[in-house]
Scaffold this motif. Sequence first.
Motif, PDB file in Angstrom:
ATOM      1  N   ARG A 116       0.841  -1.207   0.000  1.00 30.61           N
ATOM      2  CA  ARG A 116       0.000   0.000   0.000  1.00 30.61           C
ATOM      3  C   ARG A 116       0.875   1.255   0.000  1.00 30.61           C
ATOM      4  O   ARG A 116       1.999   1.229   0.488  1.00 30.61           O
ATOM      5  CB  ARG A 116      -0.891   0.029   1.234  1.00 30.61           C
ATOM      6  CG  ARG A 116      -1.938  -1.041   1.270  1.00 30.61           C
ATOM      7  CD  ARG A 116      -2.828  -0.879   2.504  1.00 30.61           C
ATOM      8  NE  ARG A 116      -3.839  -1.906   2.531  1.00 30.61           N
ATOM      9  CZ  ARG A 116      -4.971  -1.851   1.831  1.00 30.61           C
ATOM     10  NH1 ARG A 116      -5.228  -0.816   1.071  1.00 30.61           N
ATOM     11  NH2 ARG A 116      -5.838  -2.825   1.903  1.00 30.61           N
ATOM     12  N   PRO A 117       0.347   2.373  -0.483  1.00 32.55           N
ATOM     13  CA  PRO A 117       1.126   3.614  -0.449  1.00 32.55           C
ATOM     14  C   PRO A 117       1.306   4.168   0.967  1.00 32.55           C
ATOM     15  O   PRO A 117       2.162   5.000   1.210  1.00 32.55           O
ATOM     16  CB  PRO A 117       0.316   4.575  -1.316  1.00 32.55           C
ATOM     17  CG  PRO A 117      -1.036   3.977  -1.446  1.00 32.55           C
ATOM     18  CD  PRO A 117      -0.914   2.510  -1.190  1.00 32.55           C
ATOM     19  N   ARG A 118       0.479   3.690   1.919  1.00 30.18           N
ATOM     20  CA  ARG A 118       0.582   4.127   3.314  1.00 30.18           C
ATOM     21  C   ARG A 118       0.392   2.920   4.233  1.00 30.18           C
ATOM     22  O   ARG A 118      -0.496   2.116   4.014  1.00 30.18           O
ATOM     23  CB  ARG A 118      -0.484   5.180   3.634  1.00 30.18           C
ATOM     24  CG  ARG A 118      -0.361   6.448   2.791  1.00 30.18           C
ATOM     25  CD  ARG A 118      -1.433   7.463   3.145  1.00 30.18           C
ATOM     26  NE  ARG A 118      -1.154   8.154   4.384  1.00 30.18           N
ATOM     27  CZ  ARG A 118      -0.314   9.178   4.509  1.00 30.18           C
ATOM     28  NH1 ARG A 118       0.346   9.626   3.455  1.00 30.18           N
ATOM     29  NH2 ARG A 118      -0.117   9.753   5.664  1.00 30.18           N
ATOM     30  N   LEU A 119       1.241   2.808   5.275  1.00 28.10           N
ATOM     31  CA  LEU A 119       1.042   1.797   6.315  1.00 28.10           C
ATOM     32  C   LEU A 119      -0.004   2.321   7.278  1.00 28.10           C
ATOM     33  O   LEU A 119       0.028   3.491   7.660  1.00 28.10           O
ATOM     34  CB  LEU A 119       2.332   1.549   7.086  1.00 28.10           C
ATOM     35  CG  LEU A 119       3.532   1.026   6.332  1.00 28.10           C
ATOM     36  CD1 LEU A 119       4.704   0.868   7.294  1.00 28.10           C
ATOM     37  CD2 LEU A 119       3.222  -0.279   5.660  1.00 28.10           C
ATOM     38  N   ILE A 120      -0.911   1.474   7.703  1.00 24.08           N
ATOM     39  CA  ILE A 120      -1.963   1.882   8.631  1.00 24.08           C
ATOM     40  C   ILE A 120      -1.598   1.403  10.036  1.00 24.08           C
ATOM     41  O   ILE A 120      -1.416   0.212  10.268  1.00 24.08           O
ATOM     42  CB  ILE A 120      -3.323   1.305   8.210  1.00 24.08           C
ATOM     43  CG1 ILE A 120      -3.686   1.808   6.814  1.00 24.08           C
ATOM     44  CG2 ILE A 120      -4.404   1.679   9.230  1.00 24.08           C
ATOM     45  CD1 ILE A 120      -4.844   1.077   6.180  1.00 24.08           C
ATOM     46  N   ILE A 121      -1.483   2.338  10.967  1.00 25.50           N
ATOM     47  CA  ILE A 121      -1.225   2.014  12.377  1.00 25.50           C
ATOM     48  C   ILE A 121      -2.541   2.196  13.110  1.00 25.50           C
ATOM     49  O   ILE A 121      -3.064   3.295  13.228  1.00 25.50           O
ATOM     50  CB  ILE A 121      -0.145   2.943  12.984  1.00 25.50           C
ATOM     51  CG1 ILE A 121       1.124   2.959  12.129  1.00 25.50           C
ATOM     52  CG2 ILE A 121       0.156   2.540  14.423  1.00 25.50           C
ATOM     53  CD1 ILE A 121       1.864   1.651  12.052  1.00 25.50           C
TER      54      ILE A 121
END
Length: 100
Positions: free
Chosen positions: A63-68
């Motif tokens: 993904r273009p962003r890691l989700i925390i």
Amino acid sequence: MKINRHGRAKILTQSEIQLIFSQGLENDRDRTLFGVCLFSACRIRECCTLQTQDIYTAKGIVRPRLIIRKSNTKGKLATWSIPVISGNLPYFLLCCHTDF
């Protein structure tokens, strides 16, 4: 261990980072954990509690962003995301996950 740095961690040099990757870490899992923390600045708990869908699309693309997720952050206040902009971070993430 933080000694004589007034509570601040040591900032690693480029050569120290290369030494850790080449000699200090024994397997791809450890290299991936260290790489994600290094390139995203997330905490080790945040990195260890990432779920597959937080990192990869259904087709196995990073993904273009890691989700925390909120439950895994230090203050548990909000879910946040980290942009995956480093050239090396997608490599570490793909090395770790091969069952697509």
